[in-house]
Design a protein around this motif. Structure first.
Motif, PDB file in Angstrom:
ATOM      1  N   MET A   1       0.840  -1.208   0.000  1.00 33.93           N
ATOM      2  CA  MET A   1       0.000   0.000   0.000  1.00 33.93           C
ATOM      3  C   MET A   1       0.874   1.257   0.000  1.00 33.93           C
ATOM      4  SD  MET A   1      -3.295  -0.757   2.398  1.00 33.93           S
ATOM      5  CE  MET A   1      -2.417  -1.159   3.894  1.00 33.93           C
ATOM      6  N   SER A   2       0.436   2.274  -0.663  1.00 33.21           N
ATOM      7  CA  SER A   2       1.189   3.524  -0.711  1.00 33.21           C
ATOM      8  C   SER A   2       0.964   4.315   0.560  1.00 33.21           C
ATOM      9  CB  SER A   2       0.716   4.367  -1.896  1.00 33.21           C
ATOM     10  OG  SER A   2       0.778   3.624  -3.084  1.00 33.21           O
ATOM     11  N   THR A   4      -0.132   7.276   2.972  1.00 35.48           N
ATOM     12  CA  THR A   4      -1.248   8.206   2.892  1.00 35.48           C
ATOM     13  C   THR A   4      -0.827   9.544   3.459  1.00 35.48           C
ATOM     14  OG1 THR A   4      -1.996   7.453   5.042  1.00 35.48           O
ATOM     15  CG2 THR A   4      -2.986   6.400   3.134  1.00 35.48           C
ATOM     16  N   THR A  11      -5.650   3.357   4.289  1.00 33.88           N
ATOM     17  CA  THR A  11      -6.079   2.978   2.946  1.00 33.88           C
ATOM     18  C   THR A  11      -6.698   1.590   3.013  1.00 33.88           C
ATOM     19  OG1 THR A  11      -3.873   2.170   2.482  1.00 33.88           O
ATOM     20  CG2 THR A  11      -4.364   4.412   1.788  1.00 33.88           C
ATOM     21  N   ARG A  48      -5.605   8.027  -0.538  1.00 33.19           N
ATOM     22  CA  ARG A  48      -6.258   6.921  -1.252  1.00 33.19           C
ATOM     23  C   ARG A  48      -6.594   7.331  -2.685  1.00 33.19           C
ATOM     24  NH1 ARG A  48      -6.505   1.701  -2.326  1.00 33.19           N
ATOM     25  NH2 ARG A  48      -8.608   0.925  -2.709  1.00 33.19           N
ATOM     26  N   GLU A  51      -3.591   7.107  -4.630  1.00 34.86           N
ATOM     27  CA  GLU A  51      -3.216   5.695  -4.786  1.00 34.86           C
ATOM     28  C   GLU A  51      -3.963   5.044  -5.952  1.00 34.86           C
ATOM     29  OE1 GLU A  51      -2.384   2.393  -1.400  1.00 34.86           O
ATOM     30  OE2 GLU A  51      -4.419   3.116  -1.506  1.00 34.86           O
TER      31      GLU A  51
END
Ligand SMILES: [Zn+2]
Length: 211
Positions: A1-2, A4, A11, A48, A51
């Motif tokens: 996950m990137s 936030t 996210t 998000r 993302e």
């Protein structure tokens, strides 16, 4: 996950490439939170958004009714990029709906398809009333009624509330029809996707999955 933005909600809780059963569990957990009024801050943060701006990998396709009281993202407590949603009154299928579901599966590799009816569905109620009165709905509403009528016929004589029975049957029959679609049937055989029917209860907020 990137990462936030600072202070942004978390996210997605979705693992990379979830299995059909993992995807189903995520929906069940999300709906349990929603029904208990414990929804998470929805995944609509700036982080998000960034993302998902470059691509999407939704974990479930939801084929649901257009009813304003059953928005899938709220009912399943998930946010941007999580759900691939296709809606029509009474979840009636046509080529555009089926093609959209195929696209989600074939191009986005969505592992789960949920056909979600709901209590007190106006489209199913209209089909039950038309079957009783022999009346005809105006315009293209007639198409919706025609497509739902087999579900109404299927539950005739079962006793109980015809509308409720027909709502469940409509969800099941749409799920069956999608399962028999050539592209989807192959993906089911390969273990890549599952098709599940369900009914959402407007009062409790709970989704009853049929399997
Ligand atoms: Zn409805």
């Amino acid at each position: 996950m990137s990462p936030t933005a600072a202070g942004a909600p978390p996210t997605s809780d979705v693992p990379d490439s979830p299995t059909p059963d993992q995807a189903l569990a995520l929906l069940k957990e999300g709906n349990a939170r929603f029904a208990a009024a414990q929804s998470q801050p929805i995944n609509e943060s700036v982080g998000r958004r960034a993302e998902v701006a470059t691509g999407q990998s939704p974990f479930a396709t939801i084929v649901s009714c257009v009813d304003s009281r059953v928005p899938p993202e709220l009912v399943f407590d998930h946010g941007l990029g999580d759900l691939f949603v296709v809606r029509s009154a009474g979840q009636v299928l046509d080529k555009a709906i089926v093609g959209s579901v195929e696209y989600g599966m074939d191009h986005l590799h969505v592992p789960l398809i949920v056909v979600a009816g709901h209590s007190a569905c106006g489209a199913v109620t209209a089909a039950v009333e038309a079957a009783g009165s022999g009346g005809h709905a105006p315009g293209d509403i007639a198409y919706l009624v025609e497509e739902i009528t087999p579900a109404v016929e299927a539950v005739k004589g079962q006793g109980g509330d015809t509308v409720s029975l027909a709502i469940a049957e409509q969800a099941r029959s749409v799920a069956r029809e999608l399962s028999e679609n050539t592209i989807i049937a192959k993906a089911i055989a390969d273990g890549k996707v599952k098709v599940v029917s369900a009914v959402y209860d407007l009062n409790s907020g709970k989704v009853d999955f049929h399997s």
